[in-house]
Design a protein around this motif. Structure first.
Motif, mmCIF file in Angstrom:
data_model
loop_
_atom_site.group_PDB
_atom_site.id
_atom_site.type_symbol
_atom_site.label_atom_id
_atom_site.label_comp_id
_atom_site.label_asym_id
_atom_site.label_seq_id
_atom_site.Cartn_x
_atom_site.Cartn_y
_atom_site.Cartn_z
ATOM 1 N N GLN A 113 7.954 -7.505 -2.300
ATOM 2 C CA GLN A 113 6.777 -8.112 -2.919
ATOM 3 C C GLN A 113 5.716 -8.431 -1.865
ATOM 4 O OE1 GLN A 113 9.022 -11.220 -4.773
ATOM 5 N NE2 GLN A 113 8.872 -10.294 -6.801
ATOM 6 N N LEU A 140 2.048 -8.256 -3.392
ATOM 7 C CA LEU A 140 2.175 -8.881 -4.703
ATOM 8 C C LEU A 140 2.435 -10.373 -4.600
ATOM 9 C CD1 LEU A 140 4.384 -6.106 -6.314
ATOM 10 C CD2 LEU A 140 1.896 -6.391 -6.502
ATOM 11 N N TRP A 168 -2.751 -12.474 2.156
ATOM 12 C CA TRP A 168 -2.172 -11.319 1.491
ATOM 13 C C TRP A 168 -2.137 -10.197 2.512
ATOM 14 C CZ3 TRP A 168 -0.543 -11.967 -3.513
ATOM 15 C CH2 TRP A 168 -0.972 -13.138 -4.135
ATOM 16 N N ARG A 204 0.004 -1.507 -2.741
ATOM 17 C CA ARG A 204 -0.367 -2.474 -3.784
ATOM 18 C C ARG A 204 -0.973 -1.743 -4.973
ATOM 19 N NH1 ARG A 204 -4.101 -6.470 -1.585
ATOM 20 N NH2 ARG A 204 -5.640 -4.858 -1.904
ATOM 21 N N GLN A 205 -1.862 -0.805 -4.710
ATOM 22 C CA GLN A 205 -2.491 -0.036 -5.775
ATOM 23 C C GLN A 205 -1.439 0.724 -6.586
ATOM 24 O OE1 GLN A 205 -5.295 2.859 -4.380
ATOM 25 N NE2 GLN A 205 -5.648 3.713 -6.401
ATOM 26 N N VAL A 232 0.308 -1.784 -8.892
ATOM 27 C CA VAL A 232 -0.586 -2.260 -9.943
ATOM 28 C C VAL A 232 -0.867 -1.160 -10.966
ATOM 29 C CG1 VAL A 232 -2.929 -3.118 -10.390
ATOM 30 C CG2 VAL A 232 -1.569 -4.101 -8.536
ATOM 31 N N GLN A 234 -6.663 -7.979 -14.126
ATOM 32 C CA GLN A 234 -6.068 -7.706 -12.817
ATOM 33 C C GLN A 234 -4.956 -8.701 -12.494
ATOM 34 O OE1 GLN A 234 -6.863 -4.960 -11.554
ATOM 35 N NE2 GLN A 234 -6.089 -4.987 -9.491
ATOM 36 N N ARG A 243 -1.046 -7.724 -12.009
ATOM 37 C CA ARG A 243 -0.413 -8.060 -10.726
ATOM 38 C C ARG A 243 0.820 -8.938 -10.952
ATOM 39 N NH1 ARG A 243 -4.713 -9.445 -8.095
ATOM 40 N NH2 ARG A 243 -4.525 -11.670 -8.527
ATOM 41 N N ALA A 254 3.487 -6.650 -12.028
ATOM 42 C CA ALA A 254 3.968 -5.891 -10.869
ATOM 43 C C ALA A 254 4.930 -6.727 -10.039
ATOM 44 C CB ALA A 254 2.781 -5.431 -10.020
#
Length: 141
Positions: free
Chosen positions: A39, A44, A59, A66-67, A70, A98, A102, A105
């Motif tokens: 994560q 995430l 972050w 990450r993309q 997501v 978003q 997230r 995710a």
């Protein structure tokens, strides 16, 4: 690759996102020792760094990874019953698109980590049964 079946079993991954997730996890099981590590790696969850009396929360991640998480989570909403319910509950709490995706995710990362560690493909029916046995609030209307 031996783990390809694990990532292909995930709802919504398809021929593009399954290999990207496989690359993120890799075949090396010692790479991540917990779901939280993946994560953090995927951006995430926030990473806390402490040095002396200073603390920094940020972050830290590869934006491509990450993309990937997501994008896949957004697709899973239409192909996984529980993911759809979870997304709807996030939206009902006035979460922006978003933020809701997230959050989904974040949950998916824990599930995929377990599948990856045990070398077992994802099984929606098994996961729904586990949610029911735990009396998950997700399945309660």
């Amino acid at each position: 690759m031996p783990d390809a079946d694990i990532f292909a079993s995930l709802p919504g991954t398809g021929p593009c996102l399954a290999p990207r997730l496989l690359a993120a996890f890799s075949e090396d099981r010692s790479r991540f020792s917990s779901a939280q590590e993946i994560q953090n790696y995927a951006g995430l969850s926030p990473v806390t760094e402490r040095s002396g009396n200073k603390e920094r929360i940020h972050w830290q991640c590869s934006t491509f990874i990450r993309q990937t998480f997501v994008e896949w989570s957004a697709k899973s909403v239409h192909q996984s019953y529980w993911a759809g319910l979870y997304y709807e509950k996030q939206q009902a709490r006035s979460k922006a698109y978003q933020a809701a995706v997230r959050a989904l995710a974040f949950k998916w990362a824990r599930i995929v980590f377990k599948c990856w560690q045990t070398k077992m493909p994802y099984n929606e029916a098994r996961y729904l049964k586990a949610l029911k046995e735990r009396n998950s609030s997700l399945l309660i209307a």
